[in-house]
Scaffold this motif. Structure first.
Motif, short mmCIF file in Angstrom:
data_model
loop_
_atom_site.label_atom_id
_atom_site.label_comp_id
_atom_site.label_asym_id
_atom_site.label_seq_id
_atom_site.Cartn_x
_atom_site.Cartn_y
_atom_site.Cartn_z
N ASP A 1 18.60 35.29 -20.68
CA ASP A 1 17.85 36.51 -21.00
C ASP A 1 16.88 36.83 -19.87
OD1 ASP A 1 17.08 38.23 -23.71
OD2 ASP A 1 15.47 38.08 -22.25
N ILE B 1 18.06 37.38 -29.27
CA ILE B 1 17.14 36.45 -29.94
C ILE B 1 16.64 37.01 -31.27
CG2 ILE B 1 14.81 35.45 -29.72
CD1 ILE B 1 15.49 35.15 -26.67
N GLU C 1 24.39 38.35 -31.17
CA GLU C 1 23.78 38.58 -29.86
C GLU C 1 22.29 38.87 -29.99
OE1 GLU C 1 25.35 41.94 -27.77
OE2 GLU C 1 24.14 41.56 -25.97
N ILE D 1 12.80 39.65 -27.21
CA ILE D 1 12.63 39.63 -28.67
C ILE D 1 12.89 41.00 -29.29
CG2 ILE D 1 11.05 37.67 -28.61
CD1 ILE D 1 8.74 39.68 -28.97
N HIS E 1 18.68 29.65 -30.13
CA HIS E 1 18.50 30.50 -28.95
C HIS E 1 18.86 29.79 -27.66
CE1 HIS E 1 16.56 32.94 -31.92
NE2 HIS E 1 15.45 32.24 -31.96
N ARG E 2 19.58 28.69 -27.74
CA ARG E 2 19.80 27.89 -26.54
C ARG E 2 20.52 28.68 -25.44
NH1 ARG E 2 23.66 22.96 -28.01
NH2 ARG E 2 21.85 22.45 -29.26
N GLN F 1 19.40 37.11 -33.87
CA GLN F 1 19.80 35.75 -34.25
C GLN F 1 18.87 35.25 -35.35
OE1 GLN F 1 19.63 33.93 -30.39
NE2 GLN F 1 21.63 34.74 -29.78
N ASP F 2 17.57 35.48 -35.16
CA ASP F 2 16.61 35.07 -36.19
C ASP F 2 16.78 35.90 -37.47
OD1 ASP F 2 15.18 33.04 -34.83
OD2 ASP F 2 14.02 34.52 -33.74
N GLU G 1 20.20 31.86 -24.74
CA GLU G 1 19.38 32.92 -24.16
C GLU G 1 18.31 32.40 -23.20
OE1 GLU G 1 20.62 32.97 -27.11
OE2 GLU G 1 21.74 34.84 -26.97
N TYR H 1 26.72 32.80 -27.62
CA TYR H 1 25.68 32.96 -28.66
C TYR H 1 25.93 31.86 -29.68
CZ TYR H 1 26.27 37.64 -26.69
OH TYR H 1 26.44 38.70 -25.85
N TYR H 2 24.92 31.04 -29.89
CA TYR H 2 25.15 29.85 -30.70
C TYR H 2 25.60 30.20 -32.11
CZ TYR H 2 24.59 25.04 -32.12
OH TYR H 2 24.83 23.77 -32.57
N VAL I 1 14.44 26.72 -31.86
CA VAL I 1 14.69 27.43 -30.60
C VAL I 1 15.79 26.75 -29.79
CG1 VAL I 1 13.64 28.17 -28.42
CG2 VAL I 1 12.34 28.32 -30.56
#
Lengths: 428, 165
Positions: A193, A336, A334, A298, A186-187, A339-340, A189, A329-330, A182
């Motif tokens: 978010d 969470i 775009e 999510i 997700h750093r 990203q996963d 967001e 966005y890491y 995380v």
């Protein structure tokens, strides 16, 4: 790493497999209730645990989930006419009820009894919490209905969605258990978010960049605790429960609704990522619901008319290298959820776990695999009911709490980790 | 035309992944902190491992031994804690719920000095009274970067296998 045979056991869930028997011990989310909105509405194709099924709702509101194909010539009953308490195959008029029982074969004399000898395989389909649940195991082993908190809150307190994920279910589940990603993926967001930002707990995240992990077994699965230093010899804990087979909850932040997932195999190379939010003591606000519909938190935006994310492998998830470079966005993707999903899908349909190199922060994943393999063996060898079937195992919560430094988090936060009707989630 | 991601994530493409080792063996040092976990350790040590070493911690440093002689191998010979930690890639301690784990502090100190992380496993926690569990957990918590409370001892083997020990 896993040996190949272990990876096969955990990733294969079709009929006749150990993993399939394991999943067939539980009530599983099959469809959103909104997919069968009215009596006699069009049927819906459903694939679960590598079985092609058809879900439908008859003239009296009864739900059915049965073999997709007509017993006569193998036509898909998705083309069927849903009318007069039955689904009729348009090819030669064979008609079925919601249990899969054939109730009319027009070409045979009515008093021949022929149709009574025809029955499609079917499974129960029950609405709870806006979700249509099915149980695909032996009828004599059917457990009580699910009791996750999400199914018991009022509709105004919850939001439920599902999205297609194009990889094996275990890759998705392991993302839900792996708290250590995380702070990387997700750093961006956490502080932007609308469904995450603004909690006091976020400050502890920022102030202590070296979280420490603890994994504790519980009757239904695991608690994964992540602790950071807080004031006065105390720790800020974020505690994620996993309930077998595939229920995970994200620890809450402030007064935001709490988020969670079910990961359900479609076949061995695709799964449904069920996502939900609820607040245990209040209705969701219009702003929150709109954010969820807009793909924040999510959630995702969808290809119109489908449950496939708008960002998907066919468009390279709309990766934005500029945003990646700028740190918005890491990974450059775009949101969470995507990203996963983009990274988990990039592993391939079923990742080869013989090649991975796990480290000590992966103990949550290692323990989850260990417990599932153990549960599968006990189920197959001795018929032992696996953890997570008992509704009491399902009445767990995630929590974000500050605890004295010398307490086991699962004991000190026992109340916070248990569903208490009318009491809000413990959150910081 | 298929996108980069769509093409790359097919089962067919997975066949072309490089089939060569992607890591070198890591030295894993497993240290029992009490007599009960030493029994588990001895059973584990019977199995074939690629690069795992098993040792126990002594309650006090033997006066006749070199500095840092806090460990013993399974034959009872004293080992240098400092040397063992220095040559470790992964350090794992085993404790049984209810047993004294104070010696974890000595191992942790050596880990800190060598820049190594320590993973602590508490075994047989199922049904252990809270006070008993606390006795083991409290000394471990400040020492370990990962702490696992497992109901049974079989998790040790699962974890070591997963870590390619």
């Amino acid at each position: 790493m896993l040996r190949k045979e272990q990876n096969d056991l955990l990733t294969q869930t079709g009929p006749g497999t150990s993993g399939g028997a394991f999943f067939r011990s539980y009530w599983l989310p099959a469809l959103l209730a909104e997919e069968l909105p009215t009596n006699d509405c069009p049927p819906v194709r459903v694939k679960l645990l590598s079985e092609r099924l058809l879900a439908w709702r008859d003239s009296e509101g009864r739900y059915g989930l049965m073999d997709e194909f007509c017993a006569h010539r193998g036509v898909s009953l998705w083309f069927g006419r849903n009318e007069e308490k039955g689904l009729r195959c348009p090819y030669h008029g064979w008609k079925y009820d919601v249990t899969g029982q054939c109730i009319d074969v027009p070409s045979e004399p009515a008093d021949s009894g022929y149709c009574q000898r025809i029955k499609l395989k079917s499974y129960p389909l029950v609405e709870r919490g806006g979700i249509l649940w099915t149980y695909m195991g032996p009828p004599d082993k059917q457990p009580p209905l699910p009791e996750y908190e999400i199914v018991n809150v009022r509709p105004q307190q919850r939001f439920v969605a599902k999205r297609l994920q194009e990889c094996n279910w275990l890759q998705a589940l392991e993302g839900g258990i792996d708290s250590s990603h995380v702070s990387w993926l997700h750093r961006g967001e956490l502080n932007t978010d609308p469904l995450f930002k603004g909690s006091r707990g976020n400050q502890y995240n920022l102030n202590d960049a070296r979280p420490v992990f603890e994994v504790v077994e519980n009757p239904g699965g695991l608690y994964i605790g992540v602790r950071r230093n807080a004031e006065n010899n105390s720790y800020y804990w974020r505690i994620t429960p996993w309930v077998m087979p595939s229920y995970t909850m994200i620890p809450p932040r402030g007064n935001h609704p709490v988020h969670g997932h079910f990961w359900v195999p479609i076949d061995d190379e695709n799964c449904w990522a069920w996502s939900f939010d609820y607040h245990s003591t209040r209705d969701l606000t219009e702003t929150e619901v709109q954010a969820m519909r807009d793909g924040k938190g999510i959630y995702v935006k969808f290809v119109p008319g489908s449950y496939r994310p708008l960002q998907n492998k066919d468009n390279d998830y709309l990766i934005d290298r500029e945003a990646q470079k700028a740190g918005r966005y890491y990974s450059g993707v775009e949101g969470i959820a995507m990203q996963d999903a983009s990274l988990q899908e990039s592993m391939g349909p079923v990742v080869d776990r013989t090649k991975e190199n796990l480290v000590s922060t992966d103990n949550g994943i290692i323990m989850a695999r260990h417990r599932m393999l153990k549960a599968m063996k006990a189920l197959v060898d001795k018929g032992t009911v696996p953890p997570g079937v008992d509704p009491a195992h399902q009445r767990v919560r995630s929590a974000a709490v500050i605890l004295p430094a010398d307490q086991p988090f699962n004991e000190a936060a026992r109340e916070a980790l248990t569903v208490r009707d009318g009491v809000a989630h413990a959150s910081v | 035309m298929l996108s980069e991601s769509a093409r790359a994530t097919t089962r067919e493409e997975a066949r072309f992944r490089i089939d060569a080792p992607n890591s070198r063996s890591r030295a894993i040092k497993v240290i029992a902190l009490d007599r009960a976990s030493e029994t588990v350790l001895r059973r584990l040590a019977q199995q074939p491992w690629r690069n795992a070493a098993f040792m126990t911690v002594l309650n006090k440093q033997p006066a006749a031994q070199p500095v840092g002689g806090w460990l013993a191998d399974l034959a009872g010979d004293t080992m240098s804690l400092i040397e063992e930690i220095r040559s470790a890639d992964v350090v794992v301690t085993l404790s049984n719920a209810g047993e004294n784990s104070e010696m974890a502090g000595v191992v942790a100190e050596a880990c800190r000095a060598q820049g190594k992380q320590m993973t602590a496993l508490i075994l047989d926690a199922a049904g252990a009274p809270e006070a008993s569990l606390l006795k083991t957990l409290v000394p471990l918590r400040p020492c370990a970067s990962m702490l696992v409370v497992a109901n049974g001892e079989e998790y040790v083997e699962a974890m070591l296998t997963a870590l390619r020990a």
